[in-house]
Write a protein that holds these residues in place. Structure first.
Motif, PDB file in Angstrom:
ATOM      1  N   GLN A 263     -37.091 -27.747 -14.994  1.00  0.00           N
ATOM      2  CA  GLN A 263     -35.757 -27.146 -14.907  1.00  0.00           C
ATOM      3  C   GLN A 263     -34.942 -27.423 -16.157  1.00  0.00           C
ATOM      4  O   GLN A 263     -34.139 -26.594 -16.588  1.00  0.00           O
ATOM      5  CB  GLN A 263     -35.006 -27.684 -13.679  1.00  0.00           C
ATOM      6  CG  GLN A 263     -35.693 -27.389 -12.360  1.00  0.00           C
ATOM      7  CD  GLN A 263     -35.680 -25.920 -12.024  1.00  0.00           C
ATOM      8  OE1 GLN A 263     -34.655 -25.260 -12.067  1.00  0.00           O
ATOM      9  NE2 GLN A 263     -36.847 -25.387 -11.705  1.00  0.00           N
ATOM     10  N   LEU A 266     -35.394 -24.820 -18.656  1.00  0.00           N
ATOM     11  CA  LEU A 266     -34.736 -23.544 -18.347  1.00  0.00           C
ATOM     12  C   LEU A 266     -33.220 -23.632 -18.495  1.00  0.00           C
ATOM     13  O   LEU A 266     -32.558 -22.648 -18.791  1.00  0.00           O
ATOM     14  CB  LEU A 266     -35.036 -23.133 -16.897  1.00  0.00           C
ATOM     15  CG  LEU A 266     -36.482 -22.778 -16.565  1.00  0.00           C
ATOM     16  CD1 LEU A 266     -36.629 -22.571 -15.059  1.00  0.00           C
ATOM     17  CD2 LEU A 266     -36.894 -21.517 -17.311  1.00  0.00           C
ATOM     18  N   LYS A 417     -31.545 -25.181  -2.064  1.00  0.00           N
ATOM     19  CA  LYS A 417     -31.303 -25.083  -3.501  1.00  0.00           C
ATOM     20  C   LYS A 417     -30.120 -25.965  -3.853  1.00  0.00           C
ATOM     21  O   LYS A 417     -29.411 -26.459  -2.978  1.00  0.00           O
ATOM     22  CB  LYS A 417     -30.979 -23.631  -3.875  1.00  0.00           C
ATOM     23  CG  LYS A 417     -29.658 -23.138  -3.278  1.00  0.00           C
ATOM     24  CD  LYS A 417     -29.440 -21.661  -3.499  1.00  0.00           C
ATOM     25  CE  LYS A 417     -28.089 -21.215  -2.953  1.00  0.00           C
ATOM     26  NZ  LYS A 417     -27.929 -21.451  -1.524  1.00  0.00           N
ATOM     27  N   ARG A 432     -22.525 -19.009 -16.715  1.00  0.00           N
ATOM     28  CA  ARG A 432     -23.097 -18.611 -15.432  1.00  0.00           C
ATOM     29  C   ARG A 432     -23.503 -19.826 -14.613  1.00  0.00           C
ATOM     30  O   ARG A 432     -23.840 -20.856 -15.172  1.00  0.00           O
ATOM     31  CB  ARG A 432     -24.392 -17.827 -15.635  1.00  0.00           C
ATOM     32  CG  ARG A 432     -24.307 -16.624 -16.473  1.00  0.00           C
ATOM     33  CD  ARG A 432     -25.705 -15.991 -16.474  1.00  0.00           C
ATOM     34  NE  ARG A 432     -26.027 -15.460 -17.767  1.00  0.00           N
ATOM     35  CZ  ARG A 432     -27.240 -15.414 -18.284  1.00  0.00           C
ATOM     36  NH1 ARG A 432     -28.259 -15.890 -17.608  1.00  0.00           N
ATOM     37  NH2 ARG A 432     -27.431 -14.888 -19.469  1.00  0.00           N
ATOM     38  N   PHE A 434     -26.209 -22.015 -12.519  1.00  0.00           N
ATOM     39  CA  PHE A 434     -27.655 -22.232 -12.642  1.00  0.00           C
ATOM     40  C   PHE A 434     -28.174 -22.674 -11.285  1.00  0.00           C
ATOM     41  O   PHE A 434     -27.595 -23.558 -10.661  1.00  0.00           O
ATOM     42  CB  PHE A 434     -27.931 -23.308 -13.701  1.00  0.00           C
ATOM     43  CG  PHE A 434     -29.396 -23.561 -13.944  1.00  0.00           C
ATOM     44  CD1 PHE A 434     -30.026 -24.674 -13.406  1.00  0.00           C
ATOM     45  CD2 PHE A 434     -30.139 -22.677 -14.718  1.00  0.00           C
ATOM     46  CE1 PHE A 434     -31.379 -24.907 -13.629  1.00  0.00           C
ATOM     47  CE2 PHE A 434     -31.496 -22.909 -14.945  1.00  0.00           C
ATOM     48  CZ  PHE A 434     -32.112 -24.024 -14.399  1.00  0.00           C
ATOM     49  N   LEU A 435     -29.236 -22.037 -10.808  1.00  0.00           N
ATOM     50  CA  LEU A 435     -29.762 -22.351  -9.481  1.00  0.00           C
ATOM     51  C   LEU A 435     -31.030 -23.189  -9.579  1.00  0.00           C
ATOM     52  O   LEU A 435     -31.977 -22.803 -10.263  1.00  0.00           O
ATOM     53  CB  LEU A 435     -30.084 -21.053  -8.727  1.00  0.00           C
ATOM     54  CG  LEU A 435     -29.023 -20.531  -7.764  1.00  0.00           C
ATOM     55  CD1 LEU A 435     -27.704 -20.307  -8.469  1.00  0.00           C
ATOM     56  CD2 LEU A 435     -29.494 -19.257  -7.103  1.00  0.00           C
ATOM     57  N   CYS A 436     -31.028 -24.299  -8.922  1.00  0.00           N
ATOM     58  CA  CYS A 436     -32.246 -25.115  -8.802  1.00  0.00           C
ATOM     59  C   CYS A 436     -32.862 -24.825  -7.446  1.00  0.00           C
ATOM     60  O   CYS A 436     -32.318 -25.225  -6.423  1.00  0.00           O
ATOM     61  CB  CYS A 436     -31.906 -26.610  -8.908  1.00  0.00           C
ATOM     62  SG  CYS A 436     -31.165 -27.061 -10.467  1.00  0.00           S
ATOM     63  N   THR A 437     -33.980 -24.095  -7.450  1.00  0.00           N
ATOM     64  CA  THR A 437     -34.655 -23.749  -6.196  1.00  0.00           C
ATOM     65  C   THR A 437     -36.015 -24.441  -6.151  1.00  0.00           C
ATOM     66  O   THR A 437     -36.380 -25.165  -7.077  1.00  0.00           O
ATOM     67  CB  THR A 437     -34.860 -22.226  -6.103  1.00  0.00           C
ATOM     68  OG1 THR A 437     -35.589 -21.801  -7.260  1.00  0.00           O
ATOM     69  CG2 THR A 437     -33.545 -21.491  -6.040  1.00  0.00           C
TER      70      THR A 437
ATOM     71  N   ILE B 161     -30.366 -14.848  -4.320  1.00  0.00           N
ATOM     72  CA  ILE B 161     -30.756 -16.194  -4.741  1.00  0.00           C
ATOM     73  C   ILE B 161     -32.174 -16.164  -5.290  1.00  0.00           C
ATOM     74  O   ILE B 161     -32.465 -16.741  -6.343  1.00  0.00           O
ATOM     75  CB  ILE B 161     -30.638 -17.179  -3.562  1.00  0.00           C
ATOM     76  CG1 ILE B 161     -29.161 -17.435  -3.242  1.00  0.00           C
ATOM     77  CG2 ILE B 161     -31.336 -18.502  -3.877  1.00  0.00           C
ATOM     78  CD1 ILE B 161     -28.946 -18.105  -1.903  1.00  0.00           C
ATOM     79  N   ILE B 164     -32.116 -14.527  -8.783  1.00  0.00           N
ATOM     80  CA  ILE B 164     -31.592 -15.416  -9.830  1.00  0.00           C
ATOM     81  C   ILE B 164     -32.622 -16.480 -10.181  1.00  0.00           C
ATOM     82  O   ILE B 164     -32.876 -16.760 -11.360  1.00  0.00           O
ATOM     83  CB  ILE B 164     -30.271 -16.076  -9.382  1.00  0.00           C
ATOM     84  CG1 ILE B 164     -29.169 -15.029  -9.210  1.00  0.00           C
ATOM     85  CG2 ILE B 164     -29.832 -17.137 -10.398  1.00  0.00           C
ATOM     86  CD1 ILE B 164     -27.887 -15.593  -8.622  1.00  0.00           C
ATOM     87  N   ALA B 165     -33.237 -17.057  -9.155  1.00  0.00           N
ATOM     88  CA  ALA B 165     -34.216 -18.112  -9.412  1.00  0.00           C
ATOM     89  C   ALA B 165     -35.373 -17.592 -10.268  1.00  0.00           C
ATOM     90  O   ALA B 165     -35.872 -18.295 -11.142  1.00  0.00           O
ATOM     91  CB  ALA B 165     -34.732 -18.676  -8.100  1.00  0.00           C
ATOM     92  N   GLN B 168     -33.524 -16.339 -14.155  1.00  0.00           N
ATOM     93  CA  GLN B 168     -32.394 -16.929 -14.887  1.00  0.00           C
ATOM     94  C   GLN B 168     -32.743 -17.359 -16.304  1.00  0.00           C
ATOM     95  O   GLN B 168     -31.863 -17.609 -17.105  1.00  0.00           O
ATOM     96  CB  GLN B 168     -31.729 -18.068 -14.094  1.00  0.00           C
ATOM     97  CG  GLN B 168     -32.592 -19.233 -13.731  1.00  0.00           C
ATOM     98  CD  GLN B 168     -31.848 -20.199 -12.790  1.00  0.00           C
ATOM     99  OE1 GLN B 168     -30.637 -20.116 -12.586  1.00  0.00           O
ATOM    100  NE2 GLN B 168     -32.587 -21.131 -12.200  1.00  0.00           N
ATOM    101  N   GLY B 169     -34.012 -17.427 -16.653  1.00  0.00           N
ATOM    102  CA  GLY B 169     -34.319 -17.772 -18.037  1.00  0.00           C
ATOM    103  C   GLY B 169     -34.507 -16.575 -18.950  1.00  0.00           C
ATOM    104  O   GLY B 169     -34.667 -16.729 -20.160  1.00  0.00           O
TER     105      GLY B 169
END
Lengths: 470, 197
Positions: A263, A266, A417, A432, A434-437, B161, B164-165, B168-169
């Motif tokens: 992560q 990214l 998440k 923006r 940032f999503l940690c999934t 969601i 985006i996951a 997002q990069g």
């Protein structure tokens, strides 16, 4: 400032924390009432109180080791506490932590079938905590206790757990296995005779910080609701005691480092900032609210500054994410009502790491015995520890995060998440969220229980079998 | 305005339960047992309708006078409480209710005085309206959004969601392409079912 609390009667490592590098917990099982009481009588003189160690004649007055005693509900039954006293203990303490596993989200990887055997079988009646300046001091005290146990048939050593400060680059540190400096946010307690420091107690109307009412932690004192907290009977049993939550938390070091690595590549802010966003502090403990762009050793080294912040200045979670660990554990003024809600859900933490440190840069592993012995002290396990565990660690509604849990210690489901809020003032990618999934399970419960830490006078009565109810 | 708040209707119904205690199980016990036996989540009979936000049943045995001086003040029979927060017209909702889950309606109301059975929807509607009481202070949790809109929004949130996951990069050009196909996929796709996780 003289203390109002009877520090001589309150056991040690409660209102003041010990600062020893080594710890050992001994798990004692009692099968005969009279043997259990005689055993307690034999170690009574060694039990350490909260009285300050006075230096005299050039020596610091600090002992080479300490000893403290905590008793589970099953332990009180085994020690023959009168029925009326037993019945007067709070429901959650009577049930114990294993019976309440579902409530505490000790499910899946953390479920009791995966706990260490000594915790699965409810064998820990008396928990002895030994702190020592070195391993020899621990061994010396352990051997005295083992001799005492051997003297009494009907008392046995069911197990033990070693722990201690992580030794990193040649020194003992305050860090835990994921790499974060821990233990900065403990509450200041009123009546200790020691001046408080900003950020640790409660917020007053004029913006200054005051110590929390002692009754939030020590029974027999008024609490933040200006009541004497509900306590077991008789008064002599409860007075100056506290409830302890003991949890062995295994840490999946490899999973954490791998996830942070992936992560971190990214995330435009980089790995170290991302790590800071998870917790709310940089690796060295610098709070994000005070220093959102970089760690600040001078700031974190100053006890009067390293915890002096509030969250209403950052309602969107731009500096410190709404879901970060320290913001969840203690929302301060973010919950409205000037922070008074948070004042009723604070805990004193006296935890210690266990297992050897994995050097920086190594991937580590998930299997080795390493993790954190989480110890929390509070007047009410249900209102304090369990509330934080259920509502703030394993639920997100109070932080506008829906069903999302705490990234580090929450029990994750596949859809969980963590959202790292963006900064609307920026023009780059960090504007923006940032999503940690795909969150792995970083922490797994491997055992523990609820204990009572009696005051010294109470402990004498328990050991003598003279606790009386009318 | 009583009973209504925005597009939400707050229905409150009290149906007297047959008081034949010599039967075993007694009618109130039978209703409780039946309610405990029905499926939950997506398997609940109530999940067959996406018209109600929240439905509640309770069996009221009796009232108790708790003040001084003690005196006997009893209901003439036990009561079944049925409340529902739904969108739409009352008659239309009740008709769809009995049509979608007739066996559930019989299981719940079968032990109540005056229950006409489920063969005639208009007679069921009339029976419920006879048992209806006014919800005089109705606070609707969701006065402006229908259940369908909520379910669609939850579904879109879940898909967003995931999008985006996954993306997002990405750089601007591939991100825009991924977004375009995401939008057309979402336009085609269905919504979440009531009672889903």
């Amino acid at each position: 400032m003289s203390p109002q609390l009877e520090l001589n009667d309150i056991q040690g490592n409660t209102v003041f924390g010990y600062r020893f590098p080594h710890t050992r917990y001994l798990f004692i099982r009692v099968d005969r009432v009279e043997s259990g009481r005689r055993f307690l009588r034999s170690i009574l003189a060694d039990v350490t109180t909260s009285a300050r160690w006075e230096s005299r004649n050039g020596s610091s007055g600090k002992p080479s080791s300490t000893l403290n005693v905590a008793i589970s509900y099953a332990g009180f039954v085994a020690l023959g506490l009168p029925a009326r006293s037993l019945a007067s203990f709070p429901c959650e303490y009577q049930q114990g932590m294993l019976a309440r596993a579902t409530l505490n989200h000790d499910t899946g990887c953390s479920e009791p079938s995966r706990w260490d055997e000594v915790w699965r079988t409810g064998a820990v009646h008396v928990l002895l905590s030994i702190y020592g300046r070195d391993v020899a001091a621990l061994d010396e005290k352990t051997s005295r206790i083992e001799h005492a146990i051997a003297e009494f048939e009907g008392v046995s050593l069911a197990g033990r757990q070693g722990a201690g400060k992580l030794f990193i680059d040649g020194e003992y540190t305050e860090r835990e296995h994921f790499g974060y400096r821990d233990g900065i946010g403990n509450p200041d307690v009123d009546g200790t005779g020691v001046a408080g420091r900003p950020g640790r107690g409660k917020l007053s109307a004029d913006g200054s910080w005051l110590p929390l009412a002692a009754g939030e932690f020590i029974l027999g004192q008024p609490d933040e609701a200006q009541e004497n907290p509900i306590a077991p009977v008789p008064v002599q049993l409860a007075r100056n005691g506290t409830f302890m939550v003991f949890r062995k938390l295994h840490q999946n070091v490899a999973s954490f480092r791998r996830y942070l690595g992936e992560q971190g590549r990214l995330y435009a802010g980089g790995r170290d900032l991302l790590a800071a966003k998870f917790v709310g502090r940089w690796w060295d403990g610098t709070p994000l609210e005070l220093s959102p762009d970089r760690a600040d050793p001078a700031l974190v080294g100053d006890e009067n500054r390293n915890n002096d912040f509030r969250y209403t200045v950052d309602p969107e979670g731009v500096r410190c994410p709404l879901s970060s660990h320290i913001r969840r554990a203690n929302p301060r003024d973010a919950d409205g009502f000037g922070g008074t809600i948070a004042n009723r859900h604070r805990i004193i933490r006296r935890g210690v790491s266990y297992g050897p440190w994995t050097p920086e840069g190594k991937p580590g592993d998930d299997e080795s015995e390493h993790g954190f012995i989480f110890v929390a002290l509070n007047a009410s396990i249900e209102r304090q520890f369990e509330f934080v565990q259920q509502q703030w660690m394993n639920y997100g509604n109070d932080f506008l995060q829906g069903n999302d849990r705490d990234l580090l210690v929450g029990t994750h489901r596949p859809q969980d998440k963590m959202v790292i809020q963006g900064d609307p003032a920026r023009r780059d990618v960090l504007k923006r969220p940032f999503l940690c999934t795909g969150l792995p399970q970083f922490v797994e419960t491997r055992g523990g229980d609820y204990f009572f830490v009696p005051g010294m006078n109470a402990l004498r009565h328990i050991a003598n079998g003279t606790v009386e109810t009318h | 305005m009583p009973n209504v708040s925005g597009s939400s209707y707050g229905l409150t119904v009290l149906s007297p339960i047959r008081d034949e205690r010599r039967h075993a199980p007694s009618p109130p016990a039978a209703i409780r047992a039946y309610l405990n036996s029905v499926g939950t989540g997506k398997d609940s009979p109530l999940a067959r309708l996406a018209a109600h936000h929240f439905v509640r049943f309770a069996v009221i045995d009796d009232v108790f006078f708790e003040a001084y001086p003690a005196h006997a003040d009893h209901l003439r029979s036990p009561y079944l409480l049925f409340t529902s927060d739904f969108n739409g017209d009352l008659d239309d909702y009740l008709t769809r209710f009995v049509t979608a889950m007739p066996e559930f309606v019989r299981g719940v109301w079968g032990n109540c005085y005056g229950f006409p059975g489920t063969e005639s929807a208009p007679r069921f509607v009339e029976y419920i309206k006879r048992c209806q009481i006014t919800t005089s202070l109705y606070f609707a949790d969701n006065p402006t959004t229908t259940v369908e809109q909520v379910l669609k929004a939850l579904d879109l949130q879940r898909k967003m969601i995931g999008f985006i996951a996954r993306t997002q990069g990405l750089d601007a050009a591939p991100l825009q392409e991924a977004f375009r196909s995401f939008v057309s996929e979402v336009r085609r796709a269905s919504t979440l079912a009531p009672g889903a996780d």
